[in-house]
Design a protein around this motif. Structure first.
Motif, short mmCIF file in Angstrom:
data_model
loop_
_atom_site.label_atom_id
_atom_site.label_comp_id
_atom_site.label_asym_id
_atom_site.label_seq_id
_atom_site.Cartn_x
_atom_site.Cartn_y
_atom_site.Cartn_z
N UNK A 48 25.46 34.89 48.28
CA UNK A 48 25.71 34.05 47.05
C UNK A 48 26.49 34.69 45.90
N UNK A 49 27.02 35.90 46.13
CA UNK A 49 27.93 36.55 45.05
C UNK A 49 29.32 35.89 45.04
N UNK A 55 38.50 33.65 40.56
CA UNK A 55 39.10 33.95 41.87
C UNK A 55 40.41 33.82 41.99
N UNK A 56 41.09 32.86 41.46
CA UNK A 56 42.47 32.91 41.55
C UNK A 56 43.15 34.24 40.91
N UNK A 57 42.42 34.55 39.90
CA UNK A 57 43.28 35.85 39.04
C UNK A 57 42.85 37.11 40.14
N UNK A 58 41.74 36.94 40.84
CA UNK A 58 41.53 38.15 41.73
C UNK A 58 42.52 38.22 42.69
N UNK A 105 37.12 33.11 51.92
CA UNK A 105 36.22 34.17 51.22
C UNK A 105 35.45 33.61 50.12
N UNK A 106 35.97 32.60 49.41
CA UNK A 106 35.14 31.98 48.20
C UNK A 106 34.10 31.12 48.80
N UNK A 109 46.48 27.11 42.31
CA UNK A 109 47.56 27.03 41.10
C UNK A 109 47.84 28.22 40.26
N UNK A 110 46.57 29.06 40.15
CA UNK A 110 46.62 30.24 39.53
C UNK A 110 47.45 31.59 40.42
N UNK A 111 47.38 31.23 41.66
CA UNK A 111 48.00 32.41 42.67
C UNK A 111 49.26 31.97 42.75
#
Length: 288
Positions: A106-107, A116-119, A161-162, A228-230
């Motif tokens: 669940x994490x 998630x995109x920033x990570x 992964x997400x 978009x973030x990545x």
């Protein structure tokens, strides 16, 4: 014996229906209004009819973004559905390992999309990112900023992964609902692991798999924030999906009429493809 219908229950959901109608129908009508008009500013509008829809449907830019979306959704479903089933089958059904596995699964779902995109943006950087630096150290010429293949791999791995955890949790819910008597009968008959999966576990997961496929298709087809973030849609237009192209058209180019027509076409395509998925899978289930 006739069933008694209690229509008072509708009054309980009426406020929610009104809220949804207010928050969904009014914006939709606004988009429809923009899609058939043109403006040069100062709130002065001109009737355009179906001009914007014709321009969208004859645009190579739209169909290229559509092809990228379909390819991405197909890859996501091919990877996440079997992987989710495999993980769910190997998760413990009893003992202390159950809550541990459920929490771990669940994490990723609890992390906001922009985070998630920033990570993964930082994770994949070749100068400070663990993934990028490690791949470079191993001799791989990895750079998701400049290489289209690396950009696609990064976005796909990030989504796997997400969101694979969602498929895992749905499949696991279907598996734990199977009575032990089914497994005991299969053991007495000497059924193999594959036979148990094919004739016991898979049929019991049909409903949840339908939900998983529909949710993952719609989410992957509407993906925006993470790529978009990545990558920002790059390099070039390699990862410019329909949602990113739509935002560029509306905000970047301020072409509201064409963007509104594109959003309606986008919405109808999602509805049509989801209906096709639902019809095919329910028909297959009915035949079985």
């Amino acid at each position: 014996m006739e069933r008694t219908w209690n229509n008072k229950a509708w009054f309980m959901v009426l406020p929610v229906l009104l809220l949804v109608a207010f928050s969904a129908i009014i914006p939709l009508m606004t988009v429809v209004n923009y899609s058939v008009q043109d403006t040069f500013g100062n709130n002065v509008f001109f009737w355009a009819g179906s001009e914007w829809f014709e321009e969208i449907l004859h645009s190579d830019r739209f169909w290229e973004a559509m092809a990228r979306n379909l390819a991405f959704s197909a890859i996501i479903l091919i990877i996440e559905i079997p992987l989710g089933i495999f993980i769910a089958l190997n998760m413990p059904k009893k003992g202390w390992g159950v809550p541990v596995c459920l929490v771990l699964m669940a994490l990723p779902l609890l992390i906001p999309w922009n985070v998630v995109g920033t990570i993964w943006q930082v994770f994949g950087r070749v100068d400070i990112g663990l993934l990028g630096y490690t791949l470079r150290a191993l001799g791989f010429n990895y750079n998701y900023v400049n290489d289209p293949f690396d950009a696609w791999v990064t976005v796909i791995v990030m989504d796997v992964w997400h969101w694979t955890s969602l498929v895992v949790l749905l499949c696991y819910a279907g598996l734990v609902s199977i009575p032990d008597a089914y497994y005991q009968a299969a053991k007495i008959d000497g059924a193999s692991r594959w036979a148990i999966f094919r004739y016991i576990q898979l049929p019991k997961m049909n409903r949840v798999l339908l939900i998983a496929v529909l949710l993952r298709f719609m989410d992957s087809f509407m993906i925006y924030t993470e790529p978009f973030v990545v990558t920002g849609g790059g390099p070039g237009n390699t990862t410019t999906f329909l949602s990113i192209d739509l935002v560029k058209l509306a905000i970047g180019e301020f072409n509201l009429g064409e963007a509104a027509a594109m959003s309606i076409v986008y919405f109808l395509i999602i509805m049509l493809l989801s209906w096709v998925f639902y019809t095919v899978m329910t028909a297959y289930d009915a035949e079985r």
